[in-house]
Write a protein that holds these residues in place. Structure first.
Motif, PDB file in Angstrom:
ATOM      1  N   VAL A 230       0.832  -1.214  -0.060  1.00 39.45           N
ATOM      2  CA  VAL A 230       0.236   0.207  -0.050  1.00 39.45           C
ATOM      3  C   VAL A 230       0.902   1.309  -0.078  1.00 39.45           C
ATOM      4  CG1 VAL A 230      -1.618   1.320   1.445  1.00 39.45           C
ATOM      5  CG2 VAL A 230      -1.826  -1.113   1.028  1.00 39.45           C
ATOM      6  N   ALA A 231       1.923   1.031   0.649  1.00 41.78           N
ATOM      7  CA  ALA A 231       2.691   2.289   0.829  1.00 41.78           C
ATOM      8  C   ALA A 231       3.584   2.753  -0.276  1.00 41.78           C
ATOM      9  CB  ALA A 231       3.963   2.218   1.926  1.00 41.78           C
ATOM     10  N   GLY A 239     -13.101  10.498  -0.908  1.00 36.46           N
ATOM     11  CA  GLY A 239     -13.867   9.869  -1.865  1.00 36.46           C
ATOM     12  C   GLY A 239     -13.458   8.560  -2.471  1.00 36.46           C
ATOM     13  N   GLU A 240     -12.236   8.453  -2.308  1.00 39.09           N
ATOM     14  CA  GLU A 240     -11.537   7.013  -2.940  1.00 39.09           C
ATOM     15  C   GLU A 240     -11.734   6.018  -2.054  1.00 39.09           C
ATOM     16  OE1 GLU A 240      -8.244   8.652  -6.430  1.00 39.09           O
ATOM     17  OE2 GLU A 240      -7.539   7.975  -4.272  1.00 39.09           O
ATOM     18  N   GLY A 241     -11.950   5.170  -2.656  1.00 38.56           N
ATOM     19  CA  GLY A 241     -11.969   3.532  -1.888  1.00 38.56           C
ATOM     20  C   GLY A 241     -10.493   3.140  -1.441  1.00 38.56           C
ATOM     21  N   PRO A 242     -10.423   2.129  -0.681  1.00 35.74           N
ATOM     22  CA  PRO A 242      -9.197   1.676  -0.059  1.00 35.74           C
ATOM     23  C   PRO A 242      -8.140   1.087  -1.397  1.00 35.74           C
ATOM     24  CG  PRO A 242     -10.823   0.087   0.418  1.00 35.74           C
ATOM     25  CD  PRO A 242     -11.398   1.180  -0.303  1.00 35.74           C
ATOM     26  N   ILE A 243      -7.010   0.768  -0.603  1.00 37.51           N
ATOM     27  CA  ILE A 243      -6.160   0.032  -1.676  1.00 37.51           C
ATOM     28  C   ILE A 243      -5.992  -1.319  -1.035  1.00 37.51           C
ATOM     29  CG2 ILE A 243      -3.475  -0.132  -2.261  1.00 37.51           C
ATOM     30  CD1 ILE A 243      -3.590   2.848  -1.950  1.00 37.51           C
ATOM     31  N   GLY A 244      -6.105  -1.548   0.338  1.00 37.83           N
ATOM     32  CA  GLY A 244      -6.024  -2.868   0.922  1.00 37.83           C
ATOM     33  C   GLY A 244      -7.410  -3.232   1.629  1.00 37.83           C
ATOM     34  N   ILE A 245      -7.911  -4.471   1.652  1.00 34.54           N
ATOM     35  CA  ILE A 245      -8.959  -4.698   2.457  1.00 34.54           C
ATOM     36  C   ILE A 245      -8.584  -6.250   3.205  1.00 34.54           C
ATOM     37  CG2 ILE A 245     -10.700  -3.454   1.177  1.00 34.54           C
ATOM     38  CD1 ILE A 245     -11.569  -6.198  -0.077  1.00 34.54           C
ATOM     39  N   ILE A 246      -9.096  -6.263   4.422  1.00 33.57           N
ATOM     40  CA  ILE A 246      -9.019  -7.551   5.278  1.00 33.57           C
ATOM     41  C   ILE A 246     -10.375  -7.746   5.581  1.00 33.57           C
ATOM     42  CG2 ILE A 246      -7.944  -8.599   7.342  1.00 33.57           C
ATOM     43  CD1 ILE A 246      -5.810  -6.482   7.282  1.00 33.57           C
ATOM     44  N   ALA A 290     -13.349  10.483   3.993  1.00 30.00           N
ATOM     45  CA  ALA A 290     -12.238  11.053   4.133  1.00 30.00           C
ATOM     46  C   ALA A 290     -11.080  10.626   3.410  1.00 30.00           C
ATOM     47  CB  ALA A 290     -11.765  11.324   5.717  1.00 30.00           C
ATOM     48  N   GLY A 291     -11.121   9.468   2.904  1.00 32.58           N
ATOM     49  CA  GLY A 291     -10.136   8.630   1.912  1.00 32.58           C
ATOM     50  C   GLY A 291      -9.427   7.922   3.025  1.00 32.58           C
ATOM     51  N   VAL A 292      -9.272   6.471   2.774  1.00 31.52           N
ATOM     52  CA  VAL A 292      -8.856   5.546   3.764  1.00 31.52           C
ATOM     53  C   VAL A 292      -7.916   4.587   2.719  1.00 31.52           C
ATOM     54  CG1 VAL A 292     -10.700   3.998   3.558  1.00 31.52           C
ATOM     55  CG2 VAL A 292      -9.345   3.870   5.610  1.00 31.52           C
ATOM     56  N   ASP A 293      -6.568   3.996   3.595  1.00 31.25           N
ATOM     57  CA  ASP A 293      -5.952   3.112   2.731  1.00 31.25           C
ATOM     58  C   ASP A 293      -6.162   1.861   2.966  1.00 31.25           C
ATOM     59  OD1 ASP A 293      -4.066   5.453   1.788  1.00 31.25           O
ATOM     60  OD2 ASP A 293      -3.486   5.608   3.692  1.00 31.25           O
ATOM     61  N   ILE A 294      -6.515   1.426   4.141  1.00 34.34           N
ATOM     62  CA  ILE A 294      -6.763   0.052   4.445  1.00 34.34           C
ATOM     63  C   ILE A 294      -8.268   0.074   5.275  1.00 34.34           C
ATOM     64  CG2 ILE A 294      -5.892  -2.059   5.575  1.00 34.34           C
ATOM     65  CD1 ILE A 294      -2.996  -0.958   5.293  1.00 34.34           C
ATOM     66  N   ILE A 295      -8.959  -1.259   4.859  1.00 33.47           N
ATOM     67  CA  ILE A 295     -10.119  -1.283   5.628  1.00 33.47           C
ATOM     68  C   ILE A 295     -10.226  -2.841   6.140  1.00 33.47           C
ATOM     69  CG2 ILE A 295     -12.776  -1.476   5.329  1.00 33.47           C
ATOM     70  CD1 ILE A 295     -12.685   0.538   3.354  1.00 33.47           C
ATOM     71  N   VAL A 314     -18.773   4.601  -2.013  1.00 33.93           N
ATOM     72  CA  VAL A 314     -17.558   3.842  -1.863  1.00 33.93           C
ATOM     73  C   VAL A 314     -17.282   3.081  -3.018  1.00 33.93           C
ATOM     74  CG1 VAL A 314     -15.992   2.408  -0.545  1.00 33.93           C
ATOM     75  CG2 VAL A 314     -17.443   4.153   0.552  1.00 33.93           C
ATOM     76  N   ASP A 315     -15.953   2.803  -3.661  1.00 26.68           N
ATOM     77  CA  ASP A 315     -16.000   1.633  -4.707  1.00 26.68           C
ATOM     78  C   ASP A 315     -14.510   1.138  -4.392  1.00 26.68           C
ATOM     79  OD1 ASP A 315     -13.659   2.534  -6.769  1.00 26.68           O
ATOM     80  OD2 ASP A 315     -14.708   4.415  -6.240  1.00 26.68           O
ATOM     81  N   LEU A 316     -14.521  -0.110  -4.979  1.00 26.53           N
ATOM     82  CA  LEU A 316     -13.163  -0.572  -4.574  1.00 26.53           C
ATOM     83  C   LEU A 316     -12.108  -0.905  -5.842  1.00 26.53           C
ATOM     84  CD1 LEU A 316     -14.955  -3.728  -2.778  1.00 26.53           C
ATOM     85  CD2 LEU A 316     -13.896  -1.762  -1.962  1.00 26.53           C
ATOM     86  N   SER A 317     -12.403   0.141  -6.656  1.00 27.75           N
ATOM     87  CA  SER A 317     -11.708  -0.039  -7.990  1.00 27.75           C
ATOM     88  C   SER A 317     -10.107   0.122  -7.733  1.00 27.75           C
ATOM     89  CB  SER A 317     -12.254   0.941  -8.781  1.00 27.75           C
ATOM     90  OG  SER A 317     -11.657   2.302  -8.406  1.00 27.75           O
ATOM     91  N   ARG A 318      -9.722   0.502  -6.693  1.00 25.20           N
ATOM     92  CA  ARG A 318      -8.272   0.627  -6.365  1.00 25.20           C
ATOM     93  C   ARG A 318      -7.772  -0.400  -5.640  1.00 25.20           C
ATOM     94  NH1 ARG A 318      -5.438   6.124  -4.857  1.00 25.20           N
ATOM     95  NH2 ARG A 318      -3.851   4.687  -4.913  1.00 25.20           N
ATOM     96  N   VAL A 319      -8.474  -1.481  -5.206  1.00 25.05           N
ATOM     97  CA  VAL A 319      -8.090  -2.339  -4.130  1.00 25.05           C
ATOM     98  C   VAL A 319      -7.217  -3.347  -4.893  1.00 25.05           C
ATOM     99  CG1 VAL A 319      -8.871  -4.364  -2.957  1.00 25.05           C
ATOM    100  CG2 VAL A 319     -10.195  -2.338  -2.759  1.00 25.05           C
ATOM    101  N   SER A 320      -6.093  -3.628  -4.326  1.00 20.80           N
ATOM    102  CA  SER A 320      -5.031  -4.397  -5.030  1.00 20.80           C
ATOM    103  C   SER A 320      -4.461  -5.340  -4.176  1.00 20.80           C
ATOM    104  CB  SER A 320      -3.847  -3.409  -5.834  1.00 20.80           C
ATOM    105  OG  SER A 320      -3.396  -2.801  -4.972  1.00 20.80           O
ATOM    106  N   TYR A 321      -4.853  -5.319  -2.928  1.00 19.35           N
ATOM    107  CA  TYR A 321      -4.310  -6.366  -1.871  1.00 19.35           C
ATOM    108  C   TYR A 321      -5.599  -6.991  -1.185  1.00 19.35           C
ATOM    109  CZ  TYR A 321      -0.911  -8.486   1.183  1.00 19.35           C
ATOM    110  OH  TYR A 321      -0.013  -9.360   1.932  1.00 19.35           O
ATOM    111  N   VAL A 322      -5.887  -7.987  -1.087  1.00 13.83           N
ATOM    112  CA  VAL A 322      -7.094  -8.729  -0.291  1.00 13.83           C
ATOM    113  C   VAL A 322      -6.665  -9.795   0.547  1.00 13.83           C
ATOM    114  CG1 VAL A 322      -9.441  -9.649  -0.746  1.00 13.83           C
ATOM    115  CG2 VAL A 322      -8.588  -7.938  -2.396  1.00 13.83           C
ATOM    116  N   VAL A 323      -6.906  -9.793   1.759  1.00 18.97           N
ATOM    117  CA  VAL A 323      -6.867 -10.735   2.819  1.00 18.97           C
ATOM    118  C   VAL A 323      -8.156 -11.486   3.178  1.00 18.97           C
ATOM    119  CG1 VAL A 323      -5.670 -11.482   4.832  1.00 18.97           C
ATOM    120  CG2 VAL A 323      -4.756  -9.904   3.422  1.00 18.97           C
ATOM    121  N   LEU A 324      -8.268 -12.593   3.034  1.00 18.12           N
ATOM    122  CA  LEU A 324      -9.482 -13.385   3.724  1.00 18.12           C
ATOM    123  C   LEU A 324      -9.020 -14.104   4.829  1.00 18.12           C
ATOM    124  CD1 LEU A 324     -11.094 -14.495   0.281  1.00 18.12           C
ATOM    125  CD2 LEU A 324     -11.240 -12.627   1.713  1.00 18.12           C
ATOM    126  N   ASP A 325      -9.292 -13.571   5.995  1.00  9.93           N
ATOM    127  CA  ASP A 325      -8.876 -14.124   7.379  1.00  9.93           C
ATOM    128  C   ASP A 325      -9.659 -15.278   7.795  1.00  9.93           C
ATOM    129  OD1 ASP A 325      -6.778 -14.758   9.129  1.00  9.93           O
ATOM    130  OD2 ASP A 325      -7.390 -13.241  10.597  1.00  9.93           O
TER     131      ASP A 325
END
Length: 464
Positions: A230-231, A239-246, A290-295, A314-325
């Motif tokens: 993400v960094a 207004g942009e969605g996150p880059i990483g989601i868990i 407000a803009g978030v990097d990780i959710i 919110v959209d996930l179009s920038r999400v490039s790292y996904v974790v399914l724990d």
């Protein structure tokens, strides 16, 4: 449209606001130019202040309200009044529906436009996923040395092509300096077996299927590479969605993961949000806006967020790292369809990591639909109960004998032993709680039908 809405009963909060509005409206009535809409507004304000019911047929017309607002006038139905607004007055009506305690009417679908946006984003914004550079000390390890290390520290079984050698220290992972400093201060020098094998693979940008016992360190195995990933990308804007989601199956697990993510993300100037059901959605909405990097989120609440305002919120179009724990629990609890909908709105070139303590083969087959050319890393035996767990089977002849058998087990507990009892439904949990309290046992229930505050209280009392 106005006639179709029920009368509005003033609450204490909107009554006080209406008093202030009435003063403003009455002062305008003393002027020379009075419109019909202004007069109606003043009359409605006065009625609210007196505690009378007001129907929207008494309220100003939308066109008049717009004209009044444009000319600097005061609108009667401000957000503070908690009066349901018409779509013309509010772009987030779905958001308000979520906070009224009623049945949620949000479609659990990621809008189709999200998938198209994700494809367009991937084409317009190429990203780097591989950050791992093997240090000389690791590159010098022979195949026999690697095989011996994996046998000693697991055993660790790895399946897939181009498997990296394990690292022996966190300093060999290629993490940012700020993370190294934080890890050193926390006393983390040598990685656990799952971290040693999974971190270099994740830093290479590979999809992973990680299977290791609870408490083995899987969280850092996917969080540290996520932060590096993400960094490396431009910061998200408002207004942009996150880059990483868990994604995790339970609220409490989300909270635990978020504590780790937040503490480390701050070292790199990254923002994070924890989102789960059973809690107020409005702070989560404000943070994401407000803009978030990780959710870090449960599947249902994340779908709530991306479904607000027909998917324009919110959209996930920038999400490039996904974790399914706890991937086995996610699939076993029936979240497979929800996860598919969520992933359909992410970048097609995303990196996906799935983690689990146990992973039966039937779950593996379902999980591989989410991964692309994955590496499978197994620490210990797959689908095996941890060696620290002793299993016993007690057979009862009827349902009526269950409680008596349970009481015998409880009475055999030693000293201050704590006991977790699992049942199949919320009603069964509440019924068992009443039965135990009637017999003077100190007990608490925990299930999804409880308020989040009550759930946290139950967990805190169990920890005490």
């Amino acid at each position: 449209l106005f006639a179709a809405l029920p009368p509005l009963r003033p609450s204490k909060k909107n009554k006080s606001v209406a008093m202030a509005k009435m003063g403003s409206a009455v002062s305008r009535l003393s002027g020379n130019s009075i419109t019909a809409s202004q007069k109606a507004e003043a009359e409605a304000a006065a009625a609210l202040a007196r505690g009378e019911a007001v129907t929207l047929s008494q309220a100003p017309e939308p066109a008049d309200l717009a004209a009044s607002s444009a000319s600097g006038g005061t609108r009667l139905f401000e957000r503070e009044t908690e009066v349901p607004e018409l779509p013309e007055f509010s772009s987030i009506l779905d958001e308000q529906n979520l906070t009224r305690g009623g049945k949620k009417a949000i479609p659990k679908e990621a809008p189709a436009a999200h998938a198209a946006a994700a494809v367009a984003t991937a084409a317009a914004r190429p990203i780097r996923k591989s950050f791992y550079v093997e240090v000389p000390a690791i590159a010098a390890m022979t195949k026999d040395e690697v095989r011996a290390w994996r046998a000693e520290h697991g055993p660790i079984t790895v399946r897939g092509r181009k498997v990296p050698r394990p690292i022996l220290r966190f300093s060999q992972a290629g993490l940012p300096a700020a993370l190294h400093t934080a890890m050193d201060k926390a006393g983390f020098v040598e990685p656990t077996p799952i971290q040693a094998q999974a971190i270099p693979a994740a830093m290479m940008g590979r999809d992973l299927l990680c299977i290791a016992a609870t408490g083995s360190g899987k969280t850092l195995a996917f969080v540290l590479p996520m932060l590096r990933h993400v960094a490396d990308q431009p910061r998200t804007r408002a207004g942009e969605g996150p880059i990483g989601i868990i994604i995790a199956p339970a609220r409490e697990l989300c909270t635990q993961l978020y504590v780790v993510v937040r503490s480390l993300a701050k070292k790199l100037g990254l923002t994070s949000v924890c989102a789960f059901g059973g809690s107020n959605i409005q702070p989560q909405i404000a943070a994401v806006r407000a803009g978030v990097d990780i959710i870090v989120a449960t599947p249902g609440r994340l779908l709530d967020l991306i479904s607000l305002n027909s998917g324009r919120f919110v959209d996930l179009s920038r999400v490039s790292y996904v974790v399914l724990d706890e991937a086995d629990r996610l699939l076993d609890m029936g979240f497979s369809t929800q996860i598919e909908r969520l992933l359909s709105g992410t970048r097609p070139d995303r990196q996906t990591i799935m983690c689990s303590a146990t992973f039966p083969r039937v779950m593996e087959r379902a999980a591989k639909t989410f991964l692309t050319a994955p590496l499978q890393i197994v620490v210990g035996a797959r689908a095996k109960v941890a060696d620290t767990v002793e299993q016993k089977l007690v057979i009862v002849q009827s349902d009526a004998g269950r409680l008596d058998a349970l009481l015998v087990l409880l009475d055999s507990a030693v000293g201050d032993d704590q006991v977790l009892i699992f049942v199949d439904t919320r009603d069964a949990a509440d019924a068992l709680l009443r039965a135990l309290i009637d017999r003077e046992y100190v007990a608490a229930a925990l299930h999804a039908g409880m308020d989040q505050g009550d759930r946290l209280d139950a967990i805190s009392s169990f920890k005490a």
